[in-house]
Design an enzyme around this catalytic site. Structure first.
Site, PDB file in Angstrom:
ATOM      1  N   GLU A 131      39.370  39.442  36.343  1.00 28.34           N
ATOM      2  CA  GLU A 131      38.675  39.804  37.576  1.00 28.34           C
ATOM      3  C   GLU A 131      39.174  38.977  38.759  1.00 28.34           C
ATOM      4  O   GLU A 131      40.358  38.723  38.885  1.00 28.34           O
ATOM      5  CB  GLU A 131      37.168  39.684  37.361  1.00 28.34           C
ATOM      6  CG  GLU A 131      36.723  40.600  36.207  1.00 28.34           C
ATOM      7  CD  GLU A 131      35.228  40.629  36.048  1.00 28.34           C
ATOM      8  OE1 GLU A 131      34.589  41.283  36.873  1.00 28.34           O
ATOM      9  OE2 GLU A 131      34.716  40.024  35.095  1.00 28.34           O
TER      10      GLU A 131
ATOM     11  N   ASP B 284      27.142  48.320  37.341  1.00 31.24           N
ATOM     12  CA  ASP B 284      27.789  47.114  36.823  1.00 31.24           C
ATOM     13  C   ASP B 284      27.137  45.873  37.450  1.00 31.24           C
ATOM     14  O   ASP B 284      26.302  45.961  38.355  1.00 31.24           O
ATOM     15  CB  ASP B 284      29.296  47.174  37.125  1.00 31.24           C
ATOM     16  CG  ASP B 284      30.099  46.196  36.284  1.00 31.24           C
ATOM     17  OD1 ASP B 284      29.527  45.552  35.375  1.00 31.24           O
ATOM     18  OD2 ASP B 284      31.310  46.050  36.536  1.00 31.24           O
TER      19      ASP B 284
END
Ligand SMILES: *[C@@H]1O[C@H](CO)[C@@H](O)[C@H](O)[C@H]1NC(C)=O
Ligand SMILES: *[C@@H]1O[C@H](CO)[C@@H](O)[C@H](O)[C@H]1NC(C)=O
Ligand SMILES: *[C@@H]1O[C@H](CO)[C@@H](O)[C@H](O)[C@H]1NC(C)=O
Ligand SMILES: *[C@@H]1O[C@H](CO)[C@@H](O)[C@H](O)[C@H]1NC(C)=O
Ligand SMILES: *[C@@H]1O[C@H](CO)[C@@H](O)[C@H](O)[C@H]1NC(C)=O
Length: 342
Positions: free
Chosen positions: A228, A22
């Site tokens: 996030e 990621d």
């Protein structure tokens, strides 16, 4: 091949596909992150990561990988292995014949059929946490026919709050014009009897509530939009004036509080004041699903997928912990029956 068999072949291929990291993930395998980027590249590639997500400074990545191959820290066979895995998936996807996306299904985005499915998902995901100060006197389902009702709270008429983060933009757009959909206020107006007067006030004071003689109030409170780390919070509180809205309104008229949030939030100090409490999570564009259940066109069936804490100082808290004492345990959720002709 039929479409279905093509997709099954594609999925089968992807699941024996390749490993991808990621966003700047490999930078974070050292503590602190970026302490030794050369090490990050070597260790991750040698551990089997085939494709590295490098959003910035890709020349640094290429430089380090080339350096590691040249000094035989990463064997060329490992590079060939990674490239083979990646190309295999690209070939099976047909990217070399047709590199651009197939847009033939794009016309279905936001179609009525899909909205109906999303609305059903909203109905089924709502969790009823309280219904009546006494269980034998439930407030929900609400009567559609009333003289005058109050809808309060910024979250009651804000599509952006309903959708949360990762909607149109990364952090979400806390406004109504981000996309097409139905706010909870609009859904309530669609659902009640035409003779019922619906008054919306984002932040009514106690005098307003008392002097208007409402039959009941629907108070919609919740979190800001986030994704996030922008959602990291050590207090897990709802946005102001959510708490004072609950206190002012629920102290003066029968009220159901609907919480719009991506997770359990601090609600324990206000639960006693409320007549009913619904966790609506992030219902997205189809706010009609909330009204469908509040007014009894459908029953409540949803259950909590996690524990709902009382105070943040309990966290982390899981079933079996010595200090396990949730406000509502995982799996909790009251039910109601659909009512005909409400
Ligand atoms: C950084 O990592 C590389 C590759 O593992 C290693 O050769 C080098 O010694 C490390 N540098 C430092 C300063 O630790
Ligand atoms: C990219 O490299 C530049 C220059 O070395 C550095 O200042 C910057 O922090 C790097 N950015 C990232 C995201 O690593
Ligand atoms: C490896 O990455 C580091 C950190 O981004 C950078 O400073 C360095 O120049 C890179 N090494 C090579 C050989 O490109
Ligand atoms: C939504 O409204 C805001 C504020 O009026 C405006 O700046 C923005 O351009 C609008 N966005 C869209 C997609 O219409
Ligand atoms: C709670 O935490 C959030 C995120 O850190 C912060 O923005 C907010 O001001 C805090 N709220 C209170 C009441 O302290």
């Amino acid at each position: 091949m039929t479409d279905v068999s093509k997709y099954i072949a594609l999925l089968a291929c992807i699941f024996q596909g390749f490993v991808i990291s990621d966003w700047e993930g490999v930078n974070r395998i050292t503590s602190p992150p970026n302490a030794n980027y050369t090490y990050s590249v070597e260790a991750s590639v040698m551990a089997g990561v085939d494709m590295i997500m490098v959003p910035e400074n890709y020349t640094d990545f290429i430089g380090n990988l080339t350096y590691l191959v040249n000094k035989n820290a990463i064997p060329m066979s490992r590079i060939d292995d990674a490239v083979k895995r990646i190309l295999r998936v690209k070939f099976v996807m047909g990217l070399f014949e047709e590199p651009l996306a197939d847009l033939s299904l794009a016309q279905h985005l936001g179609s009525q059929e899909h909205r109906e499915l999303a609305r059903e998902a909203v109905r089924k995901s709502l969790v009823l946490l309280k219904n009546g100060k006494k269980p034998e006197q439930p407030l929900l389902p609400l009567p559609k026919k009333a003289r005058k009702i109050l809808v309060a709270g910024a979250h009651g008429d804000n599509l952006g709050y309903q959708c949360g983060g990762w909607t149109i933009t990364w952090q979400g757009v806390p406004r109504n014009n981000l996309t097409i959909g139905t706010t909870i206020l609009k859904a309530i107006k669609n659902t009640v009897d035409p003779t019922t007067q619906v008054v919306y006030n984002e932040e009514p004071d106690t005098n307003f509530v008392k002097s208007n003689n409402f039959d009941y109030a629907i108070v919609v409170v919740g979190e800001p939009t986030y994704a996030e780390m922008y959602g990291d919070s050590s207090n897990l509180t709802i946005l102001d004036p959510g708490p004072s809205n609950i206190q002012n309104i629920c102290g003066s008229v029968k009220c159901v509080v609907v919480v719009i949030s991506g997770r359990p939030v601090v609600i324990e100090p206000y639960v006693e004041k409320m007549d009913a409490l619904v966790a609506a999570w992030l219902p997205g564009t189809e706010g009609q699903g909330v009204a469908d259940v509040l007014f009894g066109d459908y029953g409540f069936t949803g259950k909590l997928a996690r524990n709902w804490f009382k105070r943040v100082d309990q966290l982390p808290m899981n079933v079996g912990d010595p200090h396990y004492d949730p406000l509502f345990p995982i799996g909790f959720g009251l039910t109601t029956q659909a009512v005909k002709g409400n």
